[in-house]
Write an enzyme that holds these catalytic residues in place. Sequence first.
Site, PDB file in Angstrom:
ATOM      1  CG  HIS A  70      -0.307  -0.235   2.518  1.00 32.41           C
ATOM      2  ND1 HIS A  70       0.024  -1.502   2.940  1.00 32.41           N
ATOM      3  CD2 HIS A  70       0.099   0.601   3.499  1.00 32.41           C
ATOM      4  CE1 HIS A  70       0.593  -1.425   4.129  1.00 32.41           C
ATOM      5  NE2 HIS A  70       0.662  -0.158   4.494  1.00 32.41           N
ATOM      6  CG  LEU A  71       1.845   5.292  -2.548  1.00 33.28           C
ATOM      7  CD1 LEU A  71       3.250   5.374  -1.964  1.00 33.28           C
ATOM      8  CD2 LEU A  71       1.902   5.507  -4.067  1.00 33.28           C
TER       9      LEU A  71
HETATM   10  P1  5GP Z   1       1.501   0.270   7.453  1.00 31.34           P
HETATM   11  O1  5GP Z   1       1.923   0.557   8.855  1.00 31.34           O
HETATM   12  O2  5GP Z   1       1.353  -1.220   7.211  1.00 31.34           O
HETATM   13  O3  5GP Z   1       2.335   0.932   6.398  1.00 31.34           O
HETATM   14  O4  5GP Z   1       0.081   0.937   7.292  1.00 31.34           O
HETATM   15  C1  5GP Z   1      -1.108   0.291   7.554  1.00 31.34           C
HETATM   16  C2  5GP Z   1      -2.171   1.355   7.656  1.00 31.34           C
HETATM   17  O5  5GP Z   1      -3.430   0.729   7.559  1.00 31.34           O
HETATM   18  C3  5GP Z   1      -2.155   2.113   8.999  1.00 31.34           C
HETATM   19  O6  5GP Z   1      -1.968   3.496   8.743  1.00 31.34           O
HETATM   20  C4  5GP Z   1      -3.505   1.792   9.607  1.00 31.34           C
HETATM   21  O7  5GP Z   1      -4.072   2.883  10.289  1.00 31.34           O
HETATM   22  C5  5GP Z   1      -4.333   1.376   8.392  1.00 31.34           C
HETATM   23  N1  5GP Z   1      -5.378   0.421   8.697  1.00 31.34           N
HETATM   24  C6  5GP Z   1      -5.284  -0.698   9.459  1.00 31.34           C
HETATM   25  N2  5GP Z   1      -6.444  -1.359   9.476  1.00 31.34           N
HETATM   26  C7  5GP Z   1      -7.308  -0.640   8.707  1.00 31.34           C
HETATM   27  C8  5GP Z   1      -8.670  -0.837   8.353  1.00 31.34           C
HETATM   28  O8  5GP Z   1      -9.335  -1.794   8.746  1.00 31.34           O
HETATM   29  N3  5GP Z   1      -9.234   0.095   7.541  1.00 31.34           N
HETATM   30  C9  5GP Z   1      -8.524   1.172   7.054  1.00 31.34           C
HETATM   31  N4  5GP Z   1      -9.174   2.027   6.272  1.00 31.34           N
HETATM   32  N5  5GP Z   1      -7.228   1.374   7.384  1.00 31.34           N
HETATM   33  C10 5GP Z   1      -6.625   0.478   8.187  1.00 31.34           C
END
Ligand code: 5GP
Length: 115
Positions: free
Chosen positions: A101-102
């Site tokens: 994801h970006l």
């Molecule tokens: P990472 O830390 O993996 O780069 O980012 C994951 C992102 O996904 C985090 O910013 C977190 O807030 C978001 N996130 C986690 N679970 C959910 C969800 O169920 N729905 C949405 N819209 N965002 C999520």
Amino acid sequence: MSSDTIFGKIIRREIPADIVYEDDLCLAFRDVNPQAPTHILVVPKEHLESAQAMGPEQRELVGHLVYVANQVAAKDGIAERGYRLVFNVGVDGGLTVPHLHLHVIGGRPLTWPPG
Ligand code: 5GP
């Protein structure tokens, strides 16, 4: 092929999200825990664990994610002042959802370097 992660479930519409853009290759939706007024995630429908997992066959897809990120930023009104595009990779990079994801983050001045 989407994934068994929370983002795979959002792509398959098994759980809700505030979706702002969709096409054949990707989906963009608002982060549930926004770090700035605009915090959107651009997610490929194909499952890749992170940017580190990309091979030569995903070069076009990853470029498309950046293209879409710029478009959703413009639509959210943050293009003129600027924003940050982030791929977190691995434990030290802060990856928590293992589906590429970006992050598109903006709408306020952002500090650098990150914590
Ligand atoms: P990472 O830390 O993996 O780069 O980012 C994951 C992102 O996904 C985090 O910013 C977190 O807030 C978001 N996130 C986690 N679970 C959910 C969800 O169920 N729905 C949405 N819209 N965002 C999520």
